[in-house]
Write an enzyme that holds these catalytic residues in place. Sequence first.
Site, PDB file in Angstrom:
ATOM      1  N   TYR A   1      42.682  38.549  37.898  1.00 14.19           N
ATOM      2  CA  TYR A   1      42.217  39.916  38.117  1.00 14.19           C
ATOM      3  C   TYR A   1      42.631  40.357  39.532  1.00 14.19           C
ATOM      4  CZ  TYR A   1      38.965  43.849  38.446  1.00 14.19           C
ATOM      5  OH  TYR A   1      38.423  45.090  38.612  1.00 14.19           O
TER       6      TYR A   1
ATOM      7  N   ASN B   1      41.363  41.175  42.264  1.00 11.52           N
ATOM      8  CA  ASN B   1      40.763  40.698  43.529  1.00 11.52           C
ATOM      9  C   ASN B   1      41.043  39.214  43.786  1.00 11.52           C
ATOM     10  OD1 ASN B   1      39.156  39.570  41.552  1.00 11.52           O
ATOM     11  ND2 ASN B   1      37.205  40.143  42.479  1.00 11.52           N
ATOM     12  N   LYS B   2      41.773  38.557  42.877  1.00 14.52           N
ATOM     13  CA  LYS B   2      41.942  37.104  42.985  1.00 14.52           C
ATOM     14  C   LYS B   2      43.036  36.716  43.995  1.00 14.52           C
ATOM     15  CE  LYS B   2      38.882  35.715  39.900  1.00 14.52           C
ATOM     16  NZ  LYS B   2      38.264  36.944  39.416  1.00 14.52           N
ATOM     17  N   GLN B   3      43.104  35.413  44.301  1.00 13.46           N
ATOM     18  CA  GLN B   3      44.089  34.904  45.267  1.00 13.46           C
ATOM     19  C   GLN B   3      45.502  35.264  44.817  1.00 13.46           C
ATOM     20  OE1 GLN B   3      41.545  33.135  43.983  1.00 13.46           O
ATOM     21  NE2 GLN B   3      40.792  31.576  45.397  1.00 13.46           N
TER      22      GLN B   3
END
Length: 374
Positions: A180, A182-184
């Site tokens: 998603y 907002n992930k790394q």
Amino acid sequence: MTTGLDIIPLAKPVIGEAEEQAVLEVLRSGQLSLGPHVPAFERAFAERVGARHASAVSSGTTGLHLALRAVGVSAGDEVVTSPFSFVASANAPLFEGARPVFADIDPVTLNIDPDAAAAAITGRTTALLPVHIFGYPADVGALERHGLPIVEDACEALGAQHADGTPVGGRGHPAAFGFYANKQLTTGEGGMVVMGSAEHKERVDSERNQGRAPDMGWLDHDRLGFNYRLSDIACALGLAQLGHLDDMLAARARVAGRYREALAGLVAERGLMLPCDDAGGNVRGWFVFVVQLPEGVDRDVTVGALRELGVQSKPYLPAIHLMSFYRERFGHRPGEFPVCERAAAASLALPFFPQLTDLQVERVAEALAQVIAT
Ligand SMILES: Cc1ncc(COP(=O)(O)O)c(C=O)c1O
């Protein structure tokens, strides 16, 4: 009313020329699905986390679902998991008619407490589902002693490493990562199941693709399946992101270090709690920066007051067993998992992304000091 200052968002992806080029190339190729970028992304990702196999899927949630099916979880089973997680890890067993059985968490790491997990195992338990919450490795080694299948929720933990040096996702159990925004690493929406077993890989590949065996034509299906595929566009984007993952992870770690310095006063004087330090060889893959507010500070009031000062924040995470669906379906009540409930009531996610500047970190720290000092 805000101050007129720029709003500091909670999260922001790092998208550069490499990503733009990669996506454009796929668009121009005309092959937007089931193209060469899917296996290429899978191979590169598997190598990155030291797993034998990887299957790209449409989300972390669908990855967890297929991973549970792969280890044989089915209706009537129990799956022992953490109540301090994003709701998807508890929902995934329910997709199969299995029951998520919660076990309380460790107050320091906020991951499932291995002793509580052991106590929650019954004759109906067919899998354990640890969550590497906020990117800190769960003690999977302690859970392995029970000899039950393990499915790891690694959605927040790309870049994390266990005490023995194994990357999270590299222990052979099916583990789901999430991509998603907002992930790394992001593909907009998306996920990856990594695993050690070729049989699991074969099943996940088939079930993400409507239950087709690899040698079957489009219209033949030898088992129940889903459409949980990830597009070639998304996989090209993921490959481009993998190309600079180390830089993005290092930048996140740097921002976390700056937060530690900037918030040290609030820790000493107000009892603010920061994410636990890496201990015993475990390495966090930085995903979010979640603080625990001191007792007596109202978290929801804090969120509103920070917003007035131009700083986004959010309660993260609520206890799953106290969500209305879980209360109604399973009769959960406050007091069942006190460590989780305390953490859930006090947890606040602050803005956290690789491009966050030192100045912005200072602004967040000053805003938080202003809000919780009053
Ligand atoms: C711990 C955890 N599990 C599962 C998920 C689900 O991933 P997705 O949103 O890709 O379905 C997330 C994503 O936010 C997560 O943080």
